[in-house]
Scaffold this active site. Sequence first.
Site, short mmCIF file in Angstrom:
data_model
loop_
_atom_site.label_atom_id
_atom_site.label_comp_id
_atom_site.label_asym_id
_atom_site.label_seq_id
_atom_site.Cartn_x
_atom_site.Cartn_y
_atom_site.Cartn_z
N CYS A 157 -6.92 -8.40 -27.11
CA CYS A 157 -6.47 -7.26 -27.32
C CYS A 157 -4.92 -6.88 -27.78
CB CYS A 157 -6.24 -6.65 -25.54
SG CYS A 157 -7.78 -6.79 -24.74
N ALA A 198 -3.48 -5.58 -30.64
CA ALA A 198 -2.91 -4.47 -31.38
C ALA A 198 -1.70 -3.89 -30.42
CB ALA A 198 -3.95 -3.49 -31.67
N PRO A 199 -0.67 -3.50 -30.96
CA PRO A 199 -0.28 -3.63 -32.64
C PRO A 199 0.35 -4.91 -33.41
CG PRO A 199 1.47 -2.71 -31.26
CD PRO A 199 0.53 -2.96 -30.42
N GLY A 200 0.02 -5.97 -32.50
CA GLY A 200 0.45 -7.24 -33.02
C GLY A 200 1.75 -7.70 -32.84
N LYS A 255 3.19 -9.35 -30.00
CA LYS A 255 3.13 -10.49 -29.26
C LYS A 255 2.55 -11.51 -30.24
CE LYS A 255 2.62 -8.32 -24.77
NZ LYS A 255 2.55 -6.85 -25.31
N ASP A 281 -8.69 -7.61 -31.53
CA ASP A 281 -8.56 -6.07 -31.06
C ASP A 281 -10.07 -5.36 -31.13
OD1 ASP A 281 -6.41 -4.55 -29.50
OD2 ASP A 281 -7.67 -3.10 -30.84
N ASP A 336 -15.20 -7.20 -29.24
CA ASP A 336 -15.04 -6.54 -27.75
C ASP A 336 -15.07 -7.69 -26.78
OD1 ASP A 336 -15.28 -5.38 -25.40
OD2 ASP A 336 -17.07 -4.32 -25.42
N ASP A 342 -3.24 -9.32 -22.89
CA ASP A 342 -2.69 -8.17 -22.59
C ASP A 342 -3.61 -7.06 -22.37
OD1 ASP A 342 -0.90 -6.13 -22.24
OD2 ASP A 342 -0.01 -6.44 -24.11
N CYS A 395 0.95 -3.63 -18.64
CA CYS A 395 2.15 -2.79 -18.39
C CYS A 395 2.04 -1.83 -17.36
CB CYS A 395 2.59 -2.27 -19.78
SG CYS A 395 1.05 -1.19 -20.60
#
Length: 380
Positions: A240, A242-244, A246, A263, A289, A306, A359
């Site tokens: 997961c 995106a947006p990259g 990490k 992603d 997926d 994440d 988050c």
Amino acid sequence: MRDFINEVTVLSQTVLHGHAYNGQALDPLGRFLVQTTLRHYFWLDSVVQTILDKPLQKKHQDLKLLLILGISATEFLNQPIYTSVNAAVETTKKLKKPWAKGLVNASLRTFQRTRQAVINEIHSEVALTNHPLWILDRIQADWPGQKADIIVANNDPAPMILRVNAAKQTRDAYQSLLAAKDLIATPCRLSRDGLILDQAVAVSDLPGFDEGCVSVQDSGAQLAAQLLQPKPFERVLDACSAPGSKSCHLLELVPTLDLVSVDIDPDRLTRVSENFTRLGATADLRCLDLARPQPELGTFDQILLDTPCSASGVIRRHPDIKLLRRPEDLATLIETQRQLLTQCWSLLRPGGSLLYVTCSIFSEENEDNLVWFLANHHDV
């Protein structure tokens, strides 16, 4: 003359149509106004309901949003009140509702004359905290001693935080580059690579941004790569991704990683690729997926998961979450989180580490998921 037609259009996409805030069509003043309106939406909505003699018909919800924006402008924009009132009145023409000029003008001026009395009539906890009741209830359940502080923090605009590329220079060196451009920044307490700007600026104003010397990333998000502590030449999965941000941070810390960045969304994966290009980094990008078995990926020494979540922990940066997220979303999110945990665990090599990140501040998406995972995976 300035009007608020673009602001009404953007705000309506979130409030009326349920889309995430997108301010690309707005100028800096408009972005500030819409973001501030979203941050204080529940209070502003209560103000408008109080000053109107009767509710507007459903077909005139654009006028209600205009009034909400008008109140927000008079409260929060650093410009004369009459300028904001005139801009709101002018907008009625663009909405093709010139008959509403008198209504908008009278409503905004009534609020200015009776402001304190109107404010005194607002007693709803939802309006006073600018949070929907279901989020308030969950904060109370999970963080009873910190509820007030969390609400204050959520309603306070987030600062602009930078991540210095440790592969190119030290944080202190980049802080000096900023100071030479009269950009004041202080070191993050959470992240050894982070700097907090006193004032947000366009990324084009950041020295070396296009060359990958620095990126924009919240300090909490910067912890992920540091906590994972990858070693040179290890095979690492960023699930997961995106947006990259990490993934890029991992490669900044350990450029020799064999990194696979995955992603499910091809459009968002394009952003990962763009970030890699800017930083001069390379990795194996896959659109997959990971909630489903993906044995062709092989196995990994380290996995960063994440996971998609309620985003209840980043409300101060994305106030539209308070309007978009619904309590019924949690069940689907938790199911996805557990599927991702299970499938990522199957890809981890013996002795490896899986870092689970959200988050969210809700225990259902954090501690409760870990309790479930440990109960169902006895080889941990």
